[in-house]
Design a protein around this motif. Structure first.
Motif, PDB file in Angstrom:
ATOM      1  N   GLU A 290       0.840  -1.192   0.000  1.00 38.22           N
ATOM      2  CA  GLU A 290       0.000   0.000   0.000  1.00 38.22           C
ATOM      3  C   GLU A 290       0.878   1.246   0.000  1.00 38.22           C
ATOM      4  O   GLU A 290       1.898   1.288   0.683  1.00 38.22           O
ATOM      5  N   ARG A 291       0.437   2.241  -0.756  1.00 39.39           N
ATOM      6  CA  ARG A 291       1.177   3.511  -0.823  1.00 39.39           C
ATOM      7  C   ARG A 291       0.205   4.666  -0.636  1.00 39.39           C
ATOM      8  O   ARG A 291      -0.827   4.739  -1.311  1.00 39.39           O
ATOM      9  N   GLN A 292       0.550   5.554   0.285  1.00 35.15           N
ATOM     10  CA  GLN A 292      -0.155   6.830   0.382  1.00 35.15           C
ATOM     11  C   GLN A 292       0.655   7.837  -0.413  1.00 35.15           C
ATOM     12  O   GLN A 292       1.762   8.213  -0.032  1.00 35.15           O
ATOM     13  N   TRP A 293       0.064   8.312  -1.523  1.00 31.92           N
ATOM     14  CA  TRP A 293       0.784   9.171  -2.451  1.00 31.92           C
ATOM     15  C   TRP A 293       0.909  10.581  -1.899  1.00 31.92           C
ATOM     16  O   TRP A 293       1.921  11.241  -2.092  1.00 31.92           O
ATOM     17  N   PHE A 294      -0.134  11.043  -1.276  1.00 27.81           N
ATOM     18  CA  PHE A 294      -0.143  12.313  -0.551  1.00 27.81           C
ATOM     19  C   PHE A 294      -1.321  12.246   0.405  1.00 27.81           C
ATOM     20  O   PHE A 294      -2.111  11.290   0.377  1.00 27.81           O
ATOM     21  N   THR A 295      -1.434  13.237   1.269  1.00 29.66           N
ATOM     22  CA  THR A 295      -2.504  13.224   2.249  1.00 29.66           C
ATOM     23  C   THR A 295      -3.856  13.161   1.546  1.00 29.66           C
ATOM     24  O   THR A 295      -4.246  14.090   0.840  1.00 29.66           O
ATOM     25  N   GLY A 296      -4.545  12.037   1.720  1.00 32.70           N
ATOM     26  CA  GLY A 296      -5.871  11.898   1.128  1.00 32.70           C
ATOM     27  C   GLY A 296      -5.963  10.976  -0.063  1.00 32.70           C
ATOM     28  O   GLY A 296      -7.062  10.717  -0.555  1.00 32.70           O
ATOM     29  N   LEU A 297      -4.858  10.445  -0.581  1.00 33.50           N
ATOM     30  CA  LEU A 297      -4.912   9.507  -1.707  1.00 33.50           C
ATOM     31  C   LEU A 297      -4.004   8.316  -1.430  1.00 33.50           C
ATOM     32  O   LEU A 297      -2.797   8.486  -1.217  1.00 33.50           O
ATOM     33  N   SER A 298      -4.598   7.131  -1.439  1.00 37.70           N
ATOM     34  CA  SER A 298      -3.845   5.895  -1.209  1.00 37.70           C
ATOM     35  C   SER A 298      -4.244   4.854  -2.234  1.00 37.70           C
ATOM     36  O   SER A 298      -5.364   4.869  -2.762  1.00 37.70           O
ATOM     37  N   SER A 299      -3.328   3.946  -2.514  1.00 35.65           N
ATOM     38  CA  SER A 299      -3.608   2.820  -3.404  1.00 35.65           C
ATOM     39  C   SER A 299      -3.081   1.547  -2.759  1.00 35.65           C
ATOM     40  O   SER A 299      -2.165   1.583  -1.933  1.00 35.65           O
ATOM     41  N   ARG A 300      -3.675   0.434  -3.123  1.00 34.81           N
ATOM     42  CA  ARG A 300      -3.256  -0.854  -2.579  1.00 34.81           C
ATOM     43  C   ARG A 300      -3.356  -1.903  -3.692  1.00 34.81           C
ATOM     44  O   ARG A 300      -4.334  -1.939  -4.435  1.00 34.81           O
ATOM     45  N   ILE A 301      -2.332  -2.734  -3.795  1.00 31.39           N
ATOM     46  CA  ILE A 301      -2.386  -3.892  -4.677  1.00 31.39           C
ATOM     47  C   ILE A 301      -2.123  -5.127  -3.833  1.00 31.39           C
ATOM     48  O   ILE A 301      -1.207  -5.137  -2.995  1.00 31.39           O
ATOM     49  N   SER A 302      -2.944  -6.138  -4.029  1.00 27.46           N
ATOM     50  CA  SER A 302      -2.817  -7.337  -3.203  1.00 27.46           C
ATOM     51  C   SER A 302      -2.999  -8.580  -4.062  1.00 27.46           C
ATOM     52  O   SER A 302      -3.603  -8.536  -5.142  1.00 27.46           O
TER      53      SER A 302
END
Length: 804
Positions: A539-551
């Motif tokens: 999981e990566r939080q790109w900036f405050t308020g946007l995150s992505s997850r690959i599983s």
């Protein structure tokens, strides 16, 4: 010389909260506290106090040159009624001034500037108050008498104990077009008893309202500003006087709500008679307003021409008197105090576009939480009081006291179900034992550790055993933060789980194995599955308020209970299937403006009670691959959800939740979409409360939910009822779904009672919330799909919540 005292009602003897006192020689304004007390230092020369309070006749009190004076000032109720004042020229003289204030908003409103920036220092303190000798001898507190060495007393004799101290120092940047607001937090620290609710109060006090907006937000409530464009619809005004405030000659205007139970302010303001800018404003509300846990709340904002031309805020003060029971003067509560100072303004000097790039609205300096004492001494504009300094010593002593640690752990265990033993928690003890129709008696033991390795590592596990089915269930779950750089964060995690799952059940409800779950259902749970899942994610939080997850994951499903998975062959004969396995990848994205430590996992959790600047958007794509990790199905699933919470001015606020999805592939019912339903006797805001689990399945769907909360708009106007501070709301829910012909006619047999929809499903109703301040009751109707066994068409369900 020191002067202290108290302002009270001449007839009743009751204290008058937040009365205003002006020292005639200097025009200095001295505010009273929430119980009418005041304390200040004077020069020692003869002087006069001018004392005012809304609804009372102003009085003057002479000061004698005695070294220390104790004053008891009594004010009499004013004979005038603001709604019945007779004036010349056909209108209230305050209205002419207010019209000019509104006409000059484009000039005086700070947010109408092309750009501005400033440095701001915040100091927030929370104090437990009303400490009596009886409380000090309480069995839970008498072992910690040393904490009372740090107590102090207000001018009117209320004893208080500082328990939490926060301070922060930031650079703030604003640009109007295109709109950008950025805050660089250079330093922040918090010392004291940091319970989650206390910290929520503290965060709320960091906000300051722009009084030039039509509505301002205090404690998550929408208050109309006294200089709202439609000021007459909310307030009654009285022009009382004019006086000098600093170097400005100002009109002095008082105001109060048209309906005292409305969410609105009582207060006074000073308007510069040449620019019609707000020079100073005092806002307050008390137990009369429909706001929970507040005895009194007072805000003062001071403005000045920071560059000789532009009028900007230079100081803000807040005092809140919070308690569980607002009408009890003896019950222990706490004071919340905030002082903010603003300096080094730069007006209409926008920086280069590159400076404003990036979507982070709050950025923390990497060293923000490790600043030295010398740093804080430099950025403060005043020194800490003895009591503020004492918080540091008290907390250090408490954390080393074994009895206090045991008491804190006991309270934590009761509220969370987890019992701390050093760095390991044991629990959740509310799930140590439960009963269901498949396992009968179920026993479980769990452990967890969190925030290890410099707050990077978390780990959780449990082992459970069902007496009747004679099977062990288990969980092993862990996450690790790889890197953390200001608002950006990378983390990995994984899970191995083997336990029962109820499709369609919300994760907002009590756990499936909670000790009382079997007693809280309206119908027996059906068609649960025993699922073994192995997964890992990045999981990566790109900036405050946007995150992505690959599983990547593998899940194997088996029947759990008195039913079987069945398939139909080409001769329309059925056979029993032991299990189904789905394996593949999952990509999810989540956007929630300004939310820190945001998880991108797509689930049905309820969003927090904050009002987002933009809608919260969640997206999920699942790819199932036949033959990958023994998976048996090809599948593609797309889901999109949009959530919004909007203020609707005097009508309160609305909540919207819209979701849609489509699944491609021929699949058994275990992998089809099923609506979030609720067979618990407790209400679930995110679910359909009159729909049974797995009543419907689909492979494409749209769901919509809407709630309108009126915040007591109607109930506040009913005699006697208004004293209960009840609040009304209405809601509607819809689920439209379809099952494609491939899945309707596939070999996978739907269990008895599980069907697909031929028209949208509807629920609607109304409710009352703020019952005893902690609960709400929903009255819900199911509007269609009649004749099904085991369903209700009307039900009343309670739920519990914490709201101001």
């Amino acid at each position: 010389m020191k002067v202290n005292g108290k302002v009270t009602d001449e007839n009743t003897g009751e204290p008058i909260p937040f009365a205003g006192i002006v020292l005639k020689s200097t025009h200095a304004v001295i505010p009273c506290d929430s119980v009418g007390g005041f304390l200040f230092t004077a020069s020692g020369r003869p002087d006069t106090l001018f004392v005012t309070a809304l609804g009372y006749v102003a009085d003057t009190v002479p000061l004698s040159p005695i070294q220390n004076q104790l004053l008891r000032i009594k004010l009499s109720s004013s004979a005038f009624n603001l709604a019945e004042v007779t004036v010349h020229l056909g209108e209230n003289p305050a209205f002419e001034i207010l019209r000019k204030v509104i006409a000059n908003k484009p000039i005086n409103d700070p947010d109408e500037k092309e750009a501005y920036e400033y440095e701001v220092y915040h100091k927030v303190e929370f104090d437990l108050n009303n400490f009596t000798d009886k409380i000090k001898q309480n069995i839970f507190l008498r072992s910690f008498n040393f904490v009372f060495d740090n107590t102090d007393t207000t001018a009117d004799g209320v004893t208080y104990l500082p328990v939490l101290f926060n301070e922060s120092y930031s650079d703030f940047y604003y640009r109007k077009n295109p709109l950008v607001k950025k805050e660089m937090v250079n330093g922040r620290r918090s010392v004291g008893l940091k319970g989650p609710k206390i910290m929520q109060f503290a965060e709320d006090m960091y906000l300051y309202p722009n009084i030039y907006n039509n509505y301002v937000v205090i404690l998550d409530k929408n208050f109309p500003s006294p200089i709202n464009d439609n000021y007459k619809s909310n307030y009654k005004f009285m022009l009382l006087d004019s006086m000098m405030i600093g170097n400005s000659h100002c009109y002095y205007i008082r105001f109060k709500p048209n309906v005292k139970e409305d969410i609105a302010f009582t207060g006074e303001m000073y308007i510069d008679d040449s620019t019609y800018a707000v020079k100073q404003i005092d806002l307050r509300f008390s137990i009369n307003a429909n706001v929970n846990f507040v005895r009194n709340y007072w805000i003062r904002q001071e403005y000045d021409k920071v560059d000789g031309v532009n009028n900007m805020i230079t100081k803000s003060q807040v005092i809140g008197d919070f308690t569980v029971a607002e009408n009890s003067k003896e019950l222990t509560g706490f004071f919340g105090k905030k002082t903010s100072t603003y300096r080094n303004y730069k007006i209409n000097q926008p920086r280069d576009d590159d400076f404003y790039k990036g979507l982070d609205n709050i950025v923390f300096d990497d060293s923000a939480e490790v600043r030295t004492e010398s740093y804080w001494n430099d950025v403060r504009q005043d020194t800490l009081t003895k009591q503020e300094q004492g918080v540091f010593t008290m907390i250090d002593t408490l954390e080393k006291n074994k009895k206090f640690v045991r008491l804190k752990n006991s309270v934590n265990a009761l509220t969370t179900g987890w019992v701390p033993f050093g760095k390991i928690d044991i629990g959740d003890f509310y799930t140590f034992y439960s009963y269901n129709l498949v396992e009968h008696s179920r026993y479980k033991m769990g452990f967890r550790v969190h925030d290890l390795m410099n707050e990077r590592l978390n780990f959780k596990t449990y082992l459970a055993y069902g007496v009747y089915d004679e099977r062990y269930k288990y969980l092993v779950e862990s996450s690790f933060v790889l890197s953390r750089n200001q608002s950006k964060r990378n983390s990995v995690g994984g899970m191995i789980k083997y336990d029962a799952v109820q499709p369609g059940r919300s994760s907002n409800m009590l756990p499936l194995d909670f000790v009382f779950t079997s007693l809280f259902v309206t119908n027996p749970l059906k068609y649960r599955s025993l699922v073994k899942e192995v997964s890992g994610y990045f999981e990566r939080q790109w900036f405050t308020g946007l995150s992505s997850r690959i599983s990547v994951s593998q899940s194997t499903w088996q029947p759990f209970g008195d039913y079987n998975y069945q398939e139909r062959n080409e001769y329309d004969q059925t056979k029993v299937v032991n299990s189904y396995t789905l394996s593949g990848f999952d990509l999810s994205l989540r956007y929630a403006y300004g939310e820190r430590n945001l998880s991108a996992k797509f689930d049905d959790r309820l969003e927090g009670m904050y009002f987002p600047k933009y809608p919260v958007v969640s997206f999920d794509y699942i790819k199932g691959i036949n033959g990958f990790l023994q998976g048996g199905f090809h599948m593609d699933r797309l889901r999109l959800r949009v959530e919004e919470k909007l203020r609707t001015k005097k009508l309160g606020y609305s909540i919207f939740r819209i979701e849609g999805g489509k699944t491609f592939g021929t699949l058994p019912f275990t992998f089809l979409e099923t609506p979030i339903s609720n067979q618990m006797i407790l209400n679930d805001e995110t679910g359909y409360n009159l729909m049974n689990y797995l009543e419907f399945v689909s492979d494409e769907y749209v769901s919509a939910m809407w709630e309108q909360h009126f915040e007591g708009l109607m109930l506040n106007r009913i005699p006697l009822i208004k004293k209960l501070k009840l609040r009304e709301f209405v809601f509607a829910k819809m689920y439209a779904g379809n099952l494609s012909s491939n899945n309707r006619n596939s070999q996978y047999v739907l269990p008895e009672g599980v069907t697909y929809l031929n028209e949208p499903y509807y629920e609607t109703g109304f409710g009352i919330e703020n019952i005893l301040k902690i609960s709400r009751i929903d009255f819900s109707w199911r509007l269609n799909y009649p004749g099904k066994p085991g369903v209700y068409y009307f039900i009343v369900k309670p739920s519990f919540q914490f709201k101001f």
